[in-house]
Design a protein around this motif. Sequence first.
Motif, PDB file in Angstrom:
ATOM      1  N   GLY A  33       0.810  -1.209   0.000  1.00 61.61           N
ATOM      2  CA  GLY A  33       0.000   0.000   0.000  1.00 61.61           C
ATOM      3  C   GLY A  33       0.843   1.258   0.000  1.00 61.61           C
ATOM      4  O   GLY A  33       2.059   1.248   0.213  1.00 61.61           O
ATOM      5  N   ASP A  34       0.193   2.352  -0.245  1.00 57.27           N
ATOM      6  CA  ASP A  34       0.852   3.651  -0.233  1.00 57.27           C
ATOM      7  C   ASP A  34       1.287   3.977   1.188  1.00 57.27           C
ATOM      8  O   ASP A  34       0.548   3.776   2.138  1.00 57.27           O
ATOM      9  CB  ASP A  34      -0.127   4.708  -0.751  1.00 57.27           C
ATOM     10  CG  ASP A  34       0.520   6.056  -0.931  1.00 57.27           C
ATOM     11  OD1 ASP A  34       1.766   6.111  -0.987  1.00 57.27           O
ATOM     12  OD2 ASP A  34      -0.221   7.047  -1.028  1.00 57.27           O
ATOM     13  N   GLU A  35       2.483   4.477   1.345  1.00 56.26           N
ATOM     14  CA  GLU A  35       3.026   4.749   2.678  1.00 56.26           C
ATOM     15  C   GLU A  35       2.268   5.853   3.407  1.00 56.26           C
ATOM     16  O   GLU A  35       2.212   5.876   4.623  1.00 56.26           O
ATOM     17  CB  GLU A  35       4.498   5.126   2.576  1.00 56.26           C
ATOM     18  CG  GLU A  35       5.376   3.993   2.131  1.00 56.26           C
ATOM     19  CD  GLU A  35       6.820   4.414   2.035  1.00 56.26           C
ATOM     20  OE1 GLU A  35       7.150   5.524   2.459  1.00 56.26           O
ATOM     21  OE2 GLU A  35       7.607   3.607   1.524  1.00 56.26           O
ATOM     22  N   ASN A  36       1.687   6.770   2.668  1.00 52.19           N
ATOM     23  CA  ASN A  36       1.003   7.891   3.290  1.00 52.19           C
ATOM     24  C   ASN A  36      -0.488   7.639   3.500  1.00 52.19           C
ATOM     25  O   ASN A  36      -1.171   8.491   4.046  1.00 52.19           O
ATOM     26  CB  ASN A  36       1.187   9.155   2.435  1.00 52.19           C
ATOM     27  CG  ASN A  36       2.646   9.554   2.360  1.00 52.19           C
ATOM     28  OD1 ASN A  36       3.377   9.401   3.320  1.00 52.19           O
ATOM     29  ND2 ASN A  36       3.056  10.049   1.209  1.00 52.19           N
ATOM     30  N   SER A  37      -0.986   6.525   3.079  1.00 51.87           N
ATOM     31  CA  SER A  37      -2.411   6.244   3.188  1.00 51.87           C
ATOM     32  C   SER A  37      -2.710   5.510   4.489  1.00 51.87           C
ATOM     33  O   SER A  37      -2.187   4.420   4.736  1.00 51.87           O
ATOM     34  CB  SER A  37      -2.878   5.400   2.006  1.00 51.87           C
ATOM     35  OG  SER A  37      -4.229   5.069   2.153  1.00 51.87           O
ATOM     36  N   THR A  38      -3.538   6.106   5.313  1.00 55.97           N
ATOM     37  CA  THR A  38      -3.908   5.448   6.571  1.00 55.97           C
ATOM     38  C   THR A  38      -4.943   4.355   6.340  1.00 55.97           C
ATOM     39  O   THR A  38      -5.054   3.439   7.148  1.00 55.97           O
ATOM     40  CB  THR A  38      -4.473   6.467   7.574  1.00 55.97           C
ATOM     41  OG1 THR A  38      -5.589   7.123   6.989  1.00 55.97           O
ATOM     42  CG2 THR A  38      -3.423   7.477   7.962  1.00 55.97           C
ATOM     43  N   TYR A  39      -5.670   4.435   5.207  1.00 56.39           N
ATOM     44  CA  TYR A  39      -6.674   3.413   4.925  1.00 56.39           C
ATOM     45  C   TYR A  39      -6.029   2.045   4.685  1.00 56.39           C
ATOM     46  O   TYR A  39      -6.518   1.032   5.169  1.00 56.39           O
ATOM     47  CB  TYR A  39      -7.531   3.804   3.718  1.00 56.39           C
ATOM     48  CG  TYR A  39      -8.382   5.014   3.969  1.00 56.39           C
ATOM     49  CD1 TYR A  39      -9.375   4.997   4.946  1.00 56.39           C
ATOM     50  CD2 TYR A  39      -8.188   6.180   3.246  1.00 56.39           C
ATOM     51  CE1 TYR A  39     -10.154   6.106   5.188  1.00 56.39           C
ATOM     52  CE2 TYR A  39      -8.966   7.293   3.472  1.00 56.39           C
ATOM     53  CZ  TYR A  39      -9.946   7.252   4.451  1.00 56.39           C
ATOM     54  OH  TYR A  39     -10.717   8.344   4.681  1.00 56.39           O
ATOM     55  N   ALA A  44      -4.931  -3.313   6.535  1.00 55.67           N
ATOM     56  CA  ALA A  44      -3.898  -4.323   6.783  1.00 55.67           C
ATOM     57  C   ALA A  44      -3.930  -4.787   8.232  1.00 55.67           C
ATOM     58  O   ALA A  44      -3.840  -5.987   8.505  1.00 55.67           O
ATOM     59  CB  ALA A  44      -2.520  -3.751   6.443  1.00 55.67           C
ATOM     60  N   ASN A  45      -4.077  -3.855   9.152  1.00 55.40           N
ATOM     61  CA  ASN A  45      -4.145  -4.235  10.573  1.00 55.40           C
ATOM     62  C   ASN A  45      -5.365  -5.090  10.867  1.00 55.40           C
ATOM     63  O   ASN A  45      -5.268  -6.092  11.596  1.00 55.40           O
ATOM     64  CB  ASN A  45      -4.159  -2.989  11.452  1.00 55.40           C
ATOM     65  CG  ASN A  45      -2.823  -2.310  11.511  1.00 55.40           C
ATOM     66  OD1 ASN A  45      -1.795  -2.932  11.272  1.00 55.40           O
ATOM     67  ND2 ASN A  45      -2.822  -1.030  11.829  1.00 55.40           N
ATOM     68  N   LEU A  46      -6.507  -4.718  10.319  1.00 52.65           N
ATOM     69  CA  LEU A  46      -7.724  -5.496  10.554  1.00 52.65           C
ATOM     70  C   LEU A  46      -7.614  -6.905   9.982  1.00 52.65           C
ATOM     71  O   LEU A  46      -8.009  -7.882  10.634  1.00 52.65           O
ATOM     72  CB  LEU A  46      -8.930  -4.776   9.968  1.00 52.65           C
ATOM     73  CG  LEU A  46      -9.381  -3.530  10.708  1.00 52.65           C
ATOM     74  CD1 LEU A  46     -10.511  -2.847   9.954  1.00 52.65           C
ATOM     75  CD2 LEU A  46      -9.832  -3.880  12.108  1.00 52.65           C
TER      76      LEU A  46
END
Length: 64
Positions: A33-39, A44-46
């Motif tokens: 994923g994009d490093e700046n994207s919190t989504y 990923a965490n979920l």
Amino acid sequence: MESMQNANSEKHYKVLVIAIAIGITGVFIRFAGDENSTYFSWIANLLLILGVFIGLKAIFKIIS
């Protein structure tokens, strides 16, 4: 003998494979994923937490 048959049940190992696939998908999304994207980080965490939870649940069913 019933406990041994329960431990060798095929359904437990199918659930483990699904849990591992979910966890690996979470790890892949984290790094792809994009490093700046919190989504991407949240997703990923979920997925990683869900994979660990399902995997541990299956393992404890095998043990018991």
